[in-house]
Design a protein around this motif. Structure first.
Motif, mmCIF file in Angstrom:
data_model
loop_
_atom_site.group_PDB
_atom_site.id
_atom_site.type_symbol
_atom_site.label_atom_id
_atom_site.label_comp_id
_atom_site.label_asym_id
_atom_site.label_seq_id
_atom_site.Cartn_x
_atom_site.Cartn_y
_atom_site.Cartn_z
ATOM 1 N N VAL A 63 3.283 -3.688 -7.039
ATOM 2 C CA VAL A 63 4.738 -3.559 -6.989
ATOM 3 C C VAL A 63 5.244 -2.856 -8.237
ATOM 4 O O VAL A 63 6.100 -1.965 -8.187
ATOM 5 N N TRP A 65 6.245 1.947 -8.195
ATOM 6 C CA TRP A 65 7.576 2.529 -8.413
ATOM 7 C C TRP A 65 7.492 3.794 -9.266
ATOM 8 O O TRP A 65 7.916 4.873 -8.824
ATOM 9 N N PRO A 66 6.921 3.742 -10.492
ATOM 10 C CA PRO A 66 6.883 4.972 -11.291
ATOM 11 C C PRO A 66 5.882 6.007 -10.786
ATOM 12 O O PRO A 66 6.087 7.214 -10.972
ATOM 13 N N GLY A 126 7.007 6.430 -6.486
ATOM 14 C CA GLY A 126 8.416 6.484 -6.124
ATOM 15 C C GLY A 126 8.826 5.443 -5.110
ATOM 16 O O GLY A 126 9.862 5.582 -4.453
ATOM 17 N N GLU A 127 8.043 4.360 -4.958
ATOM 18 C CA GLU A 127 8.345 3.304 -4.000
ATOM 19 C C GLU A 127 9.139 2.207 -4.711
ATOM 20 O O GLU A 127 8.580 1.401 -5.452
ATOM 21 N N ARG A 128 10.438 2.191 -4.479
ATOM 22 C CA ARG A 128 11.279 1.181 -5.112
ATOM 23 C C ARG A 128 10.975 -0.187 -4.511
ATOM 24 O O ARG A 128 10.897 -0.329 -3.286
ATOM 25 N N PRO A 129 10.817 -1.208 -5.342
ATOM 26 C CA PRO A 129 10.512 -2.538 -4.804
ATOM 27 C C PRO A 129 11.687 -3.115 -4.036
ATOM 28 O O PRO A 129 12.841 -2.999 -4.467
ATOM 29 N N SER A 130 11.399 -3.726 -2.909
ATOM 30 C CA SER A 130 12.432 -4.387 -2.126
ATOM 31 C C SER A 130 12.675 -5.780 -2.695
ATOM 32 O O SER A 130 11.940 -6.271 -3.554
ATOM 33 N N SER A 155 9.606 -7.873 -1.993
ATOM 34 C CA SER A 155 8.467 -7.615 -2.868
ATOM 35 C C SER A 155 8.703 -8.199 -4.253
ATOM 36 O O SER A 155 7.769 -8.655 -4.916
ATOM 37 N N LEU A 156 9.963 -8.215 -4.716
ATOM 38 C CA LEU A 156 10.273 -8.833 -6.005
ATOM 39 C C LEU A 156 10.083 -10.347 -5.944
ATOM 40 O O LEU A 156 9.639 -10.969 -6.919
#
Length: 302
Positions: free
Chosen positions: A111, A115-116, A119-123, A126-127
Protein backbone atom coordinates in the motif's frame (compact mmCIF):
# COMPACT_ATOMS: atom_id res chain seq x y z
CA UNK A 1 -21.23 -34.09 -16.36
CA UNK A 2 -17.68 -34.01 -17.65
CA UNK A 3 -15.02 -34.71 -15.05
CA UNK A 4 -13.07 -31.64 -14.10
CA UNK A 5 -9.42 -31.91 -15.22
CA UNK A 6 -7.00 -32.43 -12.34
CA UNK A 7 -4.78 -29.58 -13.57
CA UNK A 8 -7.74 -27.20 -13.31
CA UNK A 9 -8.58 -28.25 -9.77
CA UNK A 10 -6.39 -29.33 -6.90
CA UNK A 11 -3.00 -29.57 -8.64
CA UNK A 12 -2.30 -25.80 -8.87
CA UNK A 13 -3.35 -25.31 -5.26
CA UNK A 14 -1.16 -28.19 -4.11
CA UNK A 15 1.73 -26.72 -6.08
CA UNK A 16 1.35 -23.43 -4.19
CA UNK A 17 1.13 -25.28 -0.88
CA UNK A 18 4.35 -27.10 -1.77
CA UNK A 19 6.06 -23.77 -2.43
CA UNK A 20 4.80 -22.40 0.90
CA UNK A 21 6.03 -25.54 2.67
CA UNK A 22 9.51 -25.22 1.17
CA UNK A 23 9.88 -21.61 2.26
CA UNK A 24 8.21 -22.28 5.60
CA UNK A 25 10.75 -24.95 6.60
CA UNK A 26 13.81 -23.49 4.85
CA UNK A 27 15.02 -22.11 8.18
CA UNK A 28 16.02 -25.61 9.32
CA UNK A 29 18.64 -26.42 6.65
CA UNK A 30 20.00 -22.87 6.94
CA UNK A 31 20.47 -23.44 10.66
CA UNK A 32 22.18 -26.76 9.95
CA UNK A 33 24.60 -24.89 7.70
CA UNK A 34 25.16 -22.33 10.43
CA UNK A 35 26.09 -25.14 12.81
CA UNK A 36 28.67 -26.17 10.22
CA UNK A 37 30.17 -22.69 10.53
CA UNK A 38 28.48 -21.30 7.41
CA UNK A 39 26.96 -17.89 8.14
CA UNK A 40 23.50 -17.33 6.55
CA UNK A 41 25.07 -14.84 4.15
CA UNK A 42 27.53 -17.42 2.84
CA UNK A 43 24.82 -20.08 2.83
CA UNK A 44 22.54 -17.83 0.75
CA UNK A 45 25.42 -16.93 -1.57
CA UNK A 46 26.23 -20.57 -2.33
CA UNK A 47 22.62 -21.76 -2.61
CA UNK A 48 21.46 -18.95 -4.89
CA UNK A 49 24.58 -19.03 -7.06
CA UNK A 50 24.13 -22.75 -7.65
CA UNK A 51 20.40 -22.23 -8.31
CA UNK A 52 21.21 -19.52 -10.89
CA UNK A 53 23.69 -21.88 -12.57
CA UNK A 54 20.98 -24.56 -12.72
CA UNK A 55 18.57 -22.10 -14.36
CA UNK A 56 21.20 -21.28 -16.98
CA UNK A 57 21.90 -24.98 -17.56
CA UNK A 58 18.20 -25.74 -18.14
CA UNK A 59 17.34 -22.46 -19.94
CA UNK A 60 20.59 -21.26 -21.58
CA UNK A 61 18.66 -18.64 -23.53
CA UNK A 62 17.68 -16.87 -20.30
CA UNK A 63 20.85 -14.76 -20.29
CA UNK A 64 20.42 -13.62 -23.90
CA UNK A 65 16.74 -12.85 -23.26
CA UNK A 66 17.79 -10.57 -20.41
CA UNK A 67 19.61 -8.11 -22.66
CA UNK A 68 16.43 -6.33 -23.73
CA UNK A 69 15.54 -5.59 -20.08
CA UNK A 70 18.95 -5.06 -18.49
CA UNK A 71 18.30 -1.98 -16.28
CA UNK A 72 15.00 -3.32 -14.91
CA UNK A 73 16.34 -6.84 -14.36
CA UNK A 74 19.41 -5.48 -12.57
CA UNK A 75 17.14 -3.56 -10.20
CA UNK A 76 14.98 -6.65 -9.73
CA UNK A 77 18.08 -8.71 -8.94
CA UNK A 78 19.25 -6.22 -6.30
CA UNK A 79 15.85 -5.89 -4.61
CA UNK A 80 15.05 -9.61 -4.74
CA UNK A 81 18.58 -10.36 -3.55
CA UNK A 82 18.22 -8.09 -0.53
CA UNK A 83 14.81 -9.62 0.18
CA UNK A 84 16.08 -13.19 0.16
CA UNK A 85 19.23 -12.33 2.08
CA UNK A 86 17.18 -10.59 4.77
CA UNK A 87 14.65 -13.39 5.05
CA UNK A 88 17.20 -16.23 5.10
CA UNK A 89 19.40 -14.40 7.60
CA UNK A 90 16.44 -13.53 9.83
CA UNK A 91 14.94 -17.03 10.05
CA UNK A 92 18.38 -18.49 10.76
CA UNK A 93 19.39 -16.26 13.66
CA UNK A 94 16.01 -15.23 15.09
CA UNK A 95 12.67 -16.54 16.23
CA UNK A 96 11.23 -18.20 13.14
CA UNK A 97 7.60 -17.38 13.84
CA UNK A 98 8.28 -13.70 14.64
CA UNK A 99 10.41 -13.23 11.52
CA UNK A 100 7.85 -14.87 9.22
CA UNK A 101 5.00 -12.87 10.74
CA UNK A 102 6.91 -9.60 10.36
CA UNK A 103 7.74 -10.61 6.79
CA UNK A 104 4.01 -10.97 6.07
CA UNK A 105 3.55 -7.28 6.72
CA UNK A 106 4.27 -7.06 2.97
CA UNK A 107 0.64 -6.18 1.98
CA UNK A 108 0.99 -3.08 4.15
CA UNK A 109 4.27 -2.20 2.46
CA UNK A 110 2.54 -2.69 -0.91
CA UNK A 111 0.00 0.00 0.00
CA UNK A 112 2.81 2.39 0.94
CA UNK A 113 5.05 1.68 -2.06
CA UNK A 114 2.43 1.38 -4.80
CA UNK A 115 1.42 5.03 -4.46
CA UNK A 116 4.77 6.67 -5.36
CA UNK A 117 5.93 3.89 -7.70
CA UNK A 118 2.73 2.95 -9.54
CA UNK A 119 0.51 5.94 -8.92
CA UNK A 120 -2.07 3.79 -7.10
CA UNK A 121 -3.63 5.99 -4.43
CA UNK A 122 -4.64 3.97 -1.36
CA UNK A 123 -8.36 3.62 -0.78
CA UNK A 124 -9.99 3.98 2.60
CA UNK A 125 -10.24 0.20 2.80
CA UNK A 126 -6.56 -0.32 2.04
CA UNK A 127 -5.66 2.24 4.73
CA UNK A 128 -7.78 0.29 7.21
CA UNK A 129 -5.90 -2.88 6.28
CA UNK A 130 -2.65 -0.99 6.73
CA UNK A 131 -3.67 0.13 10.23
CA UNK A 132 -4.75 -3.42 11.12
CA UNK A 133 -1.40 -4.82 10.01
CA UNK A 134 0.55 -2.12 11.85
CA UNK A 135 -1.45 -2.81 15.01
CA UNK A 136 -0.47 -6.46 14.67
CA UNK A 137 3.21 -5.50 14.38
CA UNK A 138 2.98 -3.35 17.52
CA UNK A 139 1.47 -6.28 19.42
CA UNK A 140 4.15 -8.70 18.18
CA UNK A 141 6.96 -6.31 19.10
CA UNK A 142 5.48 -5.28 22.44
CA UNK A 143 7.64 -6.48 25.33
CA UNK A 144 5.58 -4.85 28.05
CA UNK A 145 7.91 -1.90 28.57
CA UNK A 146 8.36 1.21 26.44
CA UNK A 147 7.46 1.81 22.82
CA UNK A 148 7.34 -1.48 20.88
CA UNK A 149 10.32 -1.53 18.54
CA UNK A 150 12.32 -4.31 16.87
CA UNK A 151 14.52 -5.59 19.68
CA UNK A 152 16.99 -7.63 17.69
CA UNK A 153 18.56 -7.97 14.27
CA UNK A 154 16.15 -10.71 13.20
CA UNK A 155 13.14 -8.42 13.76
CA UNK A 156 14.63 -5.77 11.49
CA UNK A 157 15.47 -8.40 8.88
CA UNK A 158 11.90 -9.71 8.92
CA UNK A 159 10.44 -6.23 8.47
CA UNK A 160 12.89 -5.16 5.76
CA UNK A 161 12.60 -8.42 3.81
CA UNK A 162 8.81 -8.00 3.80
CA UNK A 163 9.23 -4.49 2.39
CA UNK A 164 11.68 -5.89 -0.16
CA UNK A 165 9.22 -8.56 -1.23
CA UNK A 166 6.49 -5.96 -1.72
CA UNK A 167 8.87 -3.93 -3.89
CA UNK A 168 9.88 -7.12 -5.74
CA UNK A 169 6.23 -7.73 -6.61
CA UNK A 170 5.91 -4.17 -7.93
CA UNK A 171 9.02 -4.63 -10.09
CA UNK A 172 7.70 -7.96 -11.37
CA UNK A 173 4.51 -6.23 -12.44
CA UNK A 174 6.59 -3.77 -14.44
CA UNK A 175 8.55 -6.68 -15.94
CA UNK A 176 5.56 -8.89 -16.70
CA UNK A 177 6.41 -8.79 -20.44
CA UNK A 178 9.99 -10.00 -19.87
CA UNK A 179 10.54 -13.76 -20.36
CA UNK A 180 9.98 -15.70 -17.13
CA UNK A 181 13.40 -17.47 -17.25
CA UNK A 182 15.18 -14.10 -17.36
CA UNK A 183 13.25 -12.90 -14.31
CA UNK A 184 13.97 -16.09 -12.39
CA UNK A 185 17.65 -15.89 -13.32
CA UNK A 186 17.85 -12.26 -12.17
CA UNK A 187 16.30 -13.11 -8.81
CA UNK A 188 18.54 -16.10 -8.10
CA UNK A 189 21.68 -14.36 -9.37
CA UNK A 190 20.79 -11.27 -7.35
CA UNK A 191 20.55 -13.36 -4.19
CA UNK A 192 23.98 -14.87 -4.82
CA UNK A 193 25.69 -11.57 -5.65
CA UNK A 194 24.12 -9.52 -2.84
CA UNK A 195 24.83 -12.20 -0.24
CA UNK A 196 28.45 -12.46 -1.39
CA UNK A 197 28.93 -8.68 -1.36
CA UNK A 198 27.44 -8.32 2.13
CA UNK A 199 29.45 -11.29 3.38
CA UNK A 200 32.70 -9.73 2.18
CA UNK A 201 31.76 -6.30 3.53
CA UNK A 202 30.79 -7.65 6.97
CA UNK A 203 33.64 -10.13 7.36
CA UNK A 204 35.23 -9.35 10.68
CA UNK A 205 32.11 -7.48 11.82
CA UNK A 206 29.98 -10.37 13.02
CA UNK A 207 30.48 -12.50 9.90
CA UNK A 208 33.27 -15.05 9.84
CA UNK A 209 34.91 -16.15 6.57
CA UNK A 210 33.30 -19.10 4.87
CA UNK A 211 34.83 -22.40 6.06
CA UNK A 212 36.05 -25.14 3.76
CA UNK A 213 33.11 -27.09 2.32
CA UNK A 214 32.24 -30.41 3.92
CA UNK A 215 30.13 -33.28 2.56
CA UNK A 216 27.64 -32.72 5.38
CA UNK A 217 27.19 -29.07 4.44
CA UNK A 218 26.94 -29.98 0.76
CA UNK A 219 23.90 -32.13 1.52
CA UNK A 220 22.00 -29.19 3.01
CA UNK A 221 23.10 -26.89 0.19
CA UNK A 222 21.76 -29.42 -2.31
CA UNK A 223 18.47 -29.68 -0.37
CA UNK A 224 18.02 -25.92 -0.40
CA UNK A 225 18.92 -25.57 -4.08
CA UNK A 226 16.54 -28.36 -5.07
CA UNK A 227 13.83 -26.99 -2.78
CA UNK A 228 14.01 -23.43 -4.08
CA UNK A 229 14.07 -24.57 -7.71
CA UNK A 230 11.10 -26.88 -7.19
CA UNK A 231 9.33 -24.17 -5.21
CA UNK A 232 9.82 -21.65 -8.00
CA UNK A 233 8.48 -24.05 -10.63
CA UNK A 234 5.52 -24.89 -8.37
CA UNK A 235 4.78 -21.21 -7.82
CA UNK A 236 4.93 -20.41 -11.54
CA UNK A 237 2.63 -23.38 -12.27
CA UNK A 238 0.09 -22.63 -9.55
CA UNK A 239 0.01 -18.85 -9.93
CA UNK A 240 -0.56 -19.13 -13.69
CA UNK A 241 -3.67 -21.30 -13.18
CA UNK A 242 -5.36 -19.72 -10.18
CA UNK A 243 -6.75 -16.27 -9.48
CA UNK A 244 -4.20 -13.93 -7.94
CA UNK A 245 -6.20 -13.56 -4.72
CA UNK A 246 -6.30 -17.36 -4.36
CA UNK A 247 -2.53 -17.52 -4.82
CA UNK A 248 -2.00 -14.86 -2.16
CA UNK A 249 -4.29 -16.62 0.32
CA UNK A 250 -2.60 -19.99 -0.16
CA UNK A 251 0.81 -18.37 0.29
CA UNK A 252 -0.22 -17.51 3.85
CA UNK A 253 0.06 -21.22 4.68
CA UNK A 254 3.82 -20.57 4.88
CA UNK A 255 3.18 -19.13 8.35
CA UNK A 256 1.52 -22.39 9.41
CA UNK A 257 4.42 -24.49 8.12
CA UNK A 258 7.01 -22.22 9.72
CA UNK A 259 5.20 -22.18 13.07
CA UNK A 260 4.55 -25.92 13.17
CA UNK A 261 8.09 -26.84 12.14
CA UNK A 262 9.58 -24.44 14.70
CA UNK A 263 7.48 -25.93 17.50
CA UNK A 264 8.21 -29.52 16.45
CA UNK A 265 11.94 -29.11 15.82
CA UNK A 266 12.91 -26.60 18.50
CA UNK A 267 10.14 -26.90 21.05
CA UNK A 268 9.81 -23.10 21.07
CA UNK A 269 6.18 -22.10 21.64
CA UNK A 270 5.32 -18.51 20.61
CA UNK A 271 3.89 -16.31 23.33
CA UNK A 272 0.38 -14.90 23.49
CA UNK A 273 1.44 -11.52 22.08
CA UNK A 274 3.00 -13.22 19.06
CA UNK A 275 -0.18 -15.18 18.37
CA UNK A 276 -2.45 -12.15 18.80
CA UNK A 277 -0.28 -9.83 16.74
CA UNK A 278 0.23 -12.53 14.13
CA UNK A 279 -3.53 -13.01 13.86
CA UNK A 280 -3.94 -9.28 13.11
CA UNK A 281 -1.13 -9.29 10.53
CA UNK A 282 -2.51 -12.38 8.79
CA UNK A 283 -6.05 -10.98 8.90
CA UNK A 284 -4.82 -7.87 7.10
CA UNK A 285 -2.95 -9.99 4.53
CA UNK A 286 -5.97 -12.25 3.96
CA UNK A 287 -8.24 -9.20 3.66
CA UNK A 288 -5.94 -7.75 1.00
CA UNK A 289 -6.04 -11.02 -0.95
CA UNK A 290 -9.76 -11.69 -0.56
CA UNK A 291 -11.82 -11.73 -3.77
CA UNK A 292 -13.25 -8.31 -4.44
CA UNK A 293 -10.77 -6.46 -2.26
CA UNK A 294 -9.15 -3.47 -4.00
CA UNK A 295 -5.90 -4.70 -5.44
CA UNK A 296 -6.64 -8.36 -4.73
CA UNK A 297 -6.24 -9.27 -8.37
CA UNK A 298 -3.09 -7.25 -8.76
CA UNK A 299 -0.95 -9.48 -6.55
CA UNK A 300 2.05 -10.78 -8.48
CA UNK A 301 3.90 -13.88 -7.42
CA UNK A 302 7.64 -14.16 -8.16
Amino acid sequence: MAERPWSAGAAPALALVANAFIWGVSWWPFRQLQQQGLHPLWGTAVVFAVAAACVLAVRPAAFAQSRAHVPQLLLLGVVAGLTNVGFNWGITVGDVVRVVLLFYLMPAWSVILAWPLLGERPSATSLLRLLLALLGVLVVLDTGGGWPMPRELADWLGLLSGAGFALTNILLRRLRHAPAPSRVLAMFAGGGVIATALGLFLTGHGVVPSPAPTPHAAVFVALLVAGFLVGNVALQYGAARLAAHTTALIMLSEVVFASASAVLLTGAVPGLRTWLGGALILAAAAWAAWPGAPGARRVVAP
